[in-house]
Design a protein around this motif. Structure first.
Motif, short mmCIF file in Angstrom:
data_model
loop_
_atom_site.label_atom_id
_atom_site.label_comp_id
_atom_site.label_asym_id
_atom_site.label_seq_id
_atom_site.Cartn_x
_atom_site.Cartn_y
_atom_site.Cartn_z
N MET A 1 0.84 -1.18 0.00
CA MET A 1 0.00 0.00 0.00
C MET A 1 0.89 1.24 0.00
SD MET A 1 -2.98 0.82 2.70
CE MET A 1 -4.02 2.19 2.44
N PRO A 2 0.64 2.18 -0.89
CA PRO A 2 1.49 3.38 -0.94
C PRO A 2 1.29 4.25 0.30
CG PRO A 2 -0.27 3.51 -2.57
CD PRO A 2 -0.38 2.18 -1.91
N ARG A 3 2.33 4.99 0.63
CA ARG A 3 2.26 5.90 1.78
C ARG A 3 1.32 7.06 1.45
NH1 ARG A 3 8.42 6.88 3.64
NH2 ARG A 3 7.46 7.45 5.59
N PRO A 4 0.60 7.57 2.45
CA PRO A 4 -0.22 8.76 2.20
C PRO A 4 0.69 9.96 1.94
CG PRO A 4 -0.21 8.23 4.53
CD PRO A 4 0.52 7.12 3.83
N ILE A 5 0.24 10.85 1.09
CA ILE A 5 1.01 12.07 0.79
C ILE A 5 0.51 13.16 1.73
CG2 ILE A 5 1.56 13.81 -0.93
CD1 ILE A 5 1.00 11.66 -3.07
N HIS A 6 1.40 13.66 2.59
CA HIS A 6 1.02 14.72 3.50
C HIS A 6 1.14 16.09 2.84
CE1 HIS A 6 2.08 11.53 6.56
NE2 HIS A 6 0.77 11.68 6.61
N ILE A 7 2.20 16.28 2.07
CA ILE A 7 2.42 17.56 1.40
C ILE A 7 2.82 17.30 -0.04
CG2 ILE A 7 3.77 19.69 1.33
CD1 ILE A 7 4.37 19.27 4.29
N ALA A 8 2.24 18.07 -0.96
CA ALA A 8 2.67 18.06 -2.36
C ALA A 8 3.02 19.51 -2.70
CB ALA A 8 1.58 17.55 -3.28
N ILE A 9 4.24 19.71 -3.13
CA ILE A 9 4.67 21.02 -3.59
C ILE A 9 4.65 20.95 -5.12
CG2 ILE A 9 6.49 22.75 -3.56
CD1 ILE A 9 7.51 21.41 -0.97
N VAL A 10 3.82 21.78 -5.74
CA VAL A 10 3.56 21.65 -7.17
C VAL A 10 3.90 22.94 -7.92
CG1 VAL A 10 1.73 19.97 -6.71
CG2 VAL A 10 1.13 22.36 -6.98
N ASN A 11 4.08 22.80 -9.22
CA ASN A 11 4.30 23.92 -10.14
C ASN A 11 5.62 24.65 -9.92
OD1 ASN A 11 1.71 23.49 -11.28
ND2 ASN A 11 0.80 24.70 -9.64
N GLY A 12 6.52 24.07 -9.18
CA GLY A 12 7.82 24.69 -8.95
C GLY A 12 8.83 24.28 -9.99
N TYR A 13 9.93 25.01 -10.03
CA TYR A 13 11.05 24.67 -10.91
C TYR A 13 12.05 23.91 -10.04
CZ TYR A 13 14.22 25.13 -14.84
OH TYR A 13 15.04 24.87 -15.92
N VAL A 14 12.09 22.59 -10.19
CA VAL A 14 12.89 21.74 -9.31
C VAL A 14 14.32 21.63 -9.85
CG1 VAL A 14 13.10 19.45 -8.26
CG2 VAL A 14 10.83 20.45 -8.63
N LEU A 15 15.26 21.93 -8.97
CA LEU A 15 16.68 21.82 -9.28
C LEU A 15 17.24 20.70 -8.40
CD1 LEU A 15 17.39 25.64 -9.17
CD2 LEU A 15 17.12 24.23 -11.22
N MET B 1 19.49 17.59 -6.73
CA MET B 1 20.90 17.45 -6.38
C MET B 1 21.54 16.39 -7.29
SD MET B 1 20.41 17.57 -2.25
CE MET B 1 21.93 16.74 -1.95
N ALA B 2 22.83 16.24 -7.15
CA ALA B 2 23.60 15.19 -7.83
C ALA B 2 23.59 15.30 -9.35
CB ALA B 2 23.12 13.81 -7.39
N GLY B 3 23.46 16.53 -9.87
CA GLY B 3 23.57 16.74 -11.31
C GLY B 3 22.44 16.19 -12.14
N LYS B 4 21.32 15.84 -11.52
CA LYS B 4 20.18 15.36 -12.29
C LYS B 4 19.54 16.52 -13.05
CE LYS B 4 19.39 11.45 -9.37
NZ LYS B 4 18.45 10.60 -8.70
N PRO B 5 18.81 16.24 -14.13
CA PRO B 5 18.25 17.32 -14.95
C PRO B 5 17.20 18.15 -14.20
CG PRO B 5 17.67 15.16 -15.87
CD PRO B 5 18.54 14.93 -14.68
N GLU B 6 17.14 19.43 -14.52
CA GLU B 6 16.15 20.33 -13.94
C GLU B 6 14.75 19.92 -14.39
OE1 GLU B 6 17.40 24.22 -15.14
OE2 GLU B 6 19.25 24.09 -14.00
N ILE B 7 13.75 20.22 -13.54
CA ILE B 7 12.38 19.82 -13.83
C ILE B 7 11.48 21.05 -13.76
CG2 ILE B 7 10.46 18.31 -13.18
CD1 ILE B 7 12.56 16.65 -11.58
N PRO B 8 11.17 21.65 -14.92
CA PRO B 8 10.19 22.74 -14.90
C PRO B 8 8.81 22.14 -14.59
CG PRO B 8 11.05 22.39 -17.13
CD PRO B 8 11.68 21.37 -16.23
N ASN B 9 7.95 22.89 -13.92
CA ASN B 9 6.63 22.41 -13.54
C ASN B 9 6.74 21.08 -12.79
OD1 ASN B 9 3.84 22.59 -13.31
ND2 ASN B 9 3.48 21.42 -15.17
N GLY B 10 7.60 21.08 -11.79
CA GLY B 10 7.86 19.86 -11.03
C GLY B 10 6.97 19.70 -9.82
#
Length: 87
Positions: free
Chosen positions: A1-15, A17-26
């Motif tokens: 069973m998946p864990r419940p999501i307490h917080i979702a941060i949406v529509n941000g520009y995610v940068l 760590m570890a050199g992974k690609p940036e995520i617009p609308n993340g």
């Protein structure tokens, strides 16, 4: 069973760590003080989250879970809200 999501941060520009690609609308989902998902908005279902934080216009950088909760170098209310919820 998946864990419940307490917080979702949406529509941000995610940068990630570890050199992974940036995520617009993340999305970042958090359960208790653990990040459970990071990715593009179209790939993460966050509709059942207890709290949804709209991060439009904010960059979300290098989220790291630690013993005090979720911390990150973010802008203004997004960081404060996440830290308060994680306590």
């Amino acid at each position: 069973m998946p864990r419940p999501i307490h917080i979702a941060i949406v529509n941000g520009y995610v940068l990630p760590m570890a050199g992974k690609p940036e995520i617009p609308n993340g999305v970042i989902t958090i359960s208790d003080d653990v990040i459970t998902a990071v990715g593009p908005a179209g790939e993460i279902d966050y509709r059942a989250a207890d709290k949804i934080i709209d991060a439009t216009g904010h960059a979300l950088q290098g989220y790291v879970p630690n013993e005090k909760g979720v911390i990150g170098d973010t802008l203004g209310e997004v960081k404060l809200d996440v830290e308060m919820k994680a306590k």
